[in-house]
Motif scaffolding. Structure first.
Motif, mmCIF file in Angstrom:
data_model
loop_
_atom_site.group_PDB
_atom_site.id
_atom_site.type_symbol
_atom_site.label_atom_id
_atom_site.label_comp_id
_atom_site.label_asym_id
_atom_site.label_seq_id
_atom_site.Cartn_x
_atom_site.Cartn_y
_atom_site.Cartn_z
ATOM 1 N N ILE A 278 0.859 -1.188 0.000
ATOM 2 C CA ILE A 278 0.000 0.000 0.000
ATOM 3 C C ILE A 278 0.896 1.239 0.000
ATOM 4 O O ILE A 278 1.836 1.333 0.798
ATOM 5 C CB ILE A 278 -0.907 0.052 1.244
ATOM 6 C CG1 ILE A 278 -1.725 -1.245 1.385
ATOM 7 C CG2 ILE A 278 -1.813 1.284 1.186
ATOM 8 C CD1 ILE A 278 -2.786 -1.449 0.355
ATOM 9 N N ASP B 269 -3.040 6.037 -0.895
ATOM 10 C CA ASP B 269 -4.382 5.457 -0.993
ATOM 11 C C ASP B 269 -4.490 4.447 -2.123
ATOM 12 O O ASP B 269 -5.581 4.127 -2.589
ATOM 13 C CB ASP B 269 -5.426 6.565 -1.187
ATOM 14 C CG ASP B 269 -5.170 7.391 -2.457
ATOM 15 O OD1 ASP B 269 -4.153 7.140 -3.144
ATOM 16 O OD2 ASP B 269 -5.984 8.283 -2.756
ATOM 17 N N LYS B 270 -3.336 3.907 -2.555
ATOM 18 C CA LYS B 270 -3.329 2.977 -3.678
ATOM 19 C C LYS B 270 -2.750 1.623 -3.273
ATOM 20 O O LYS B 270 -1.781 1.553 -2.508
ATOM 21 C CB LYS B 270 -2.515 3.538 -4.847
ATOM 22 C CG LYS B 270 -3.122 4.776 -5.506
ATOM 23 C CD LYS B 270 -2.285 5.220 -6.689
ATOM 24 C CE LYS B 270 -2.926 6.397 -7.405
ATOM 25 N NZ LYS B 270 -3.023 7.590 -6.548
ATOM 26 N N ALA B 271 -3.339 0.564 -3.821
ATOM 27 C CA ALA B 271 -2.805 -0.787 -3.651
ATOM 28 C C ALA B 271 -1.890 -1.085 -4.833
ATOM 29 O O ALA B 271 -2.261 -0.871 -5.994
ATOM 30 C CB ALA B 271 -3.938 -1.804 -3.591
ATOM 31 N N LYS C 64 -6.827 -6.602 -3.980
ATOM 32 C CA LYS C 64 -6.336 -5.235 -3.767
ATOM 33 C C LYS C 64 -7.339 -4.401 -2.977
ATOM 34 O O LYS C 64 -6.971 -3.634 -2.078
ATOM 35 C CB LYS C 64 -6.024 -4.582 -5.116
ATOM 36 C CG LYS C 64 -4.802 -5.172 -5.803
ATOM 37 C CD LYS C 64 -4.663 -4.711 -7.244
ATOM 38 C CE LYS C 64 -4.204 -3.284 -7.340
ATOM 39 N NZ LYS C 64 -3.912 -2.887 -8.750
ATOM 40 N N ASP C 65 -8.608 -4.573 -3.302
ATOM 41 C CA ASP C 65 -9.656 -3.830 -2.586
ATOM 42 C C ASP C 65 -9.706 -4.240 -1.115
ATOM 43 O O ASP C 65 -9.839 -3.388 -0.225
ATOM 44 C CB ASP C 65 -11.013 -4.096 -3.257
ATOM 45 C CG ASP C 65 -12.141 -3.312 -2.596
ATOM 46 O OD1 ASP C 65 -12.073 -2.070 -2.584
ATOM 47 O OD2 ASP C 65 -13.083 -3.951 -2.082
ATOM 48 N N LEU D 171 -6.785 -2.633 0.810
ATOM 49 C CA LEU D 171 -7.046 -1.233 1.151
ATOM 50 C C LEU D 171 -8.051 -1.116 2.290
ATOM 51 O O LEU D 171 -7.890 -0.290 3.197
ATOM 52 C CB LEU D 171 -7.564 -0.481 -0.080
ATOM 53 C CG LEU D 171 -6.510 0.011 -1.070
ATOM 54 C CD1 LEU D 171 -7.171 0.557 -2.323
ATOM 55 C CD2 LEU D 171 -5.611 1.070 -0.432
ATOM 56 N N LYS D 172 -9.087 -1.941 2.257
ATOM 57 C CA LYS D 172 -10.089 -1.915 3.323
ATOM 58 C C LYS D 172 -9.470 -2.291 4.666
ATOM 59 O O LYS D 172 -9.786 -1.686 5.700
ATOM 60 C CB LYS D 172 -11.247 -2.860 2.986
ATOM 61 C CG LYS D 172 -12.178 -2.329 1.904
ATOM 62 C CD LYS D 172 -13.276 -3.330 1.576
ATOM 63 C CE LYS D 172 -14.238 -2.767 0.531
ATOM 64 N NZ LYS D 172 -15.255 -3.765 0.119
ATOM 65 N N ASN E 192 -7.212 0.587 5.908
ATOM 66 C CA ASN E 192 -8.021 1.705 6.396
ATOM 67 C C ASN E 192 -8.772 1.354 7.679
ATOM 68 O O ASN E 192 -8.944 2.199 8.559
ATOM 69 C CB ASN E 192 -9.007 2.148 5.313
ATOM 70 C CG ASN E 192 -8.306 2.788 4.120
ATOM 71 O OD1 ASN E 192 -7.249 3.388 4.271
ATOM 72 N ND2 ASN E 192 -8.876 2.643 2.936
#
Length: 301
Positions: free
Chosen positions: A184, A187-189, A230-231, A234-235, A238
């Protein structure tokens, strides 16, 4: 405001079980900033007098190249917060949560994200809650103190090994799938990497011995599956409140990315996983380290 004349202290070394890895990370990051034209780079091997040294140097910013305890667990972050010194990586609370494999799993589950079934054990437990299972100290890195238990007779020894590093022990249900990691940055994977250890277990030796592990960008997953992984990374990042940069490790099994852990201060040499992923995305090592420096201005906690 970041500028090339600012006084930058690179924190590295320290006294955790990952000291040697940290020395390599900090050296690589500091030298990279020098190549980028930053003129006042000071390397500080964290020891008993580091607080006094920081007060004397009065850095404009600290690059956190530490690993393990007192580097990733929120403690050095709390010291820097108290001194009002900006620093790279995640803040106090996020570092503490992510470093503790039990706390982080509760956070991830609360966010509806997939993790392996697990329990908190103690050195006195005699029977494994499931077989096969993975026994690990809750607050360690680099797979230190971890055992894969396939038979009940092995469980007691695995608890003893983990207990040498932490009184809090996590026992996970073993998942036989692909080990995939996602870096990460901001804000990008970054592109996922499939980790294929020669031994079948990505332990300390497999991580740090050349040729013991393959790292593949061809994960064998479809574009849709890669996007989901990837999503999910990020989750997870965060959900724990992490900022700046990091890495999320998975076991991908039966179309589900099960989160193993969130690493808030991953290794940072040119051959480490995060830099490899950045390179695949077209970001060279010098650019990556400078971008990490710029993310230090982000809000912590």
């Amino acid at each position: 405001m970041i500028n090339k004349n600012m006084r930058i202290v690179v924190l590295y070394g320290g006294f955790s079980s990952e000291r040697e890895v940290s020395l390599t990370t900090g050296t690589a990051m500091g030298n990279s900033l020098k190549k980028n034209g930053y003129k006042n780079i000071i390397f500080m091997d964290i020891g008993g007098n580091f607080f006094k040294e920081l007060l004397e140097i009065k850095p404009d910013i600290c690059v956190n190249g530490l690993h393990g305890k007192f580097g990733e667990d929120g403690k050095i972050q709390a010291v820097l917060e108290s001194l009002k010194i900006p620093y790279t990586g995640s803040g106090v609370a996020a570092s503490c949560l992510a470093f503790d494999k039990a706390y982080s799993k509760y956070i991830l589950r609360g966010a509806g994200l997939p993790t392996a079934e697990f329990v908190i054990a103690s050195k006195d437990n005699q029977k494994p809650p499931f077989l096969p299972c993975v026994v690990k100290p809750a607050r360690e890195g680099s797979t230190i103190g971890i055992s894969i238990v396939k038979q009940e007779a092995e469980y007691k020894r695995a608890l003893k090994i983990a207990g040498q590093y932490d009184g809090k022990i996590v026992v996970e249900k073993f998942l036989d799938g692909k080990e995939i990691t996602v870096g990460i940055l901001g804000d990008k994977a970054l592109p996922p990497i499939w980790i294929k250890p020669e031994s079948g277990f990505y332990d300390y030796e497999s991580k740090y011995t050349k040729g013991k592990t393959e790292y593949l960008f061809d994960t064998g997953c479809t574009e849709k599956e890669m996007a989901e992984i990837k999503d999910t990374a990020l989750k997870a990042f965060n959900a724990a409140g992490c900022t700046g940069y990091g890495r999320v490790d998975f076991i991908y099994k039966e179309n589900t990315p099960y989160i193993l852990e969130i690493n808030t201060l991953p290794g940072m040499t040119e051959t480490s996983l995060l830099p490899q992923a950045a390179a695949e995305a077209g970001i060279n090592f010098e650019q990556l380290v400078e971008e990490i420096l710029y993310t230090s201005g982000e809000s912590h906690d």
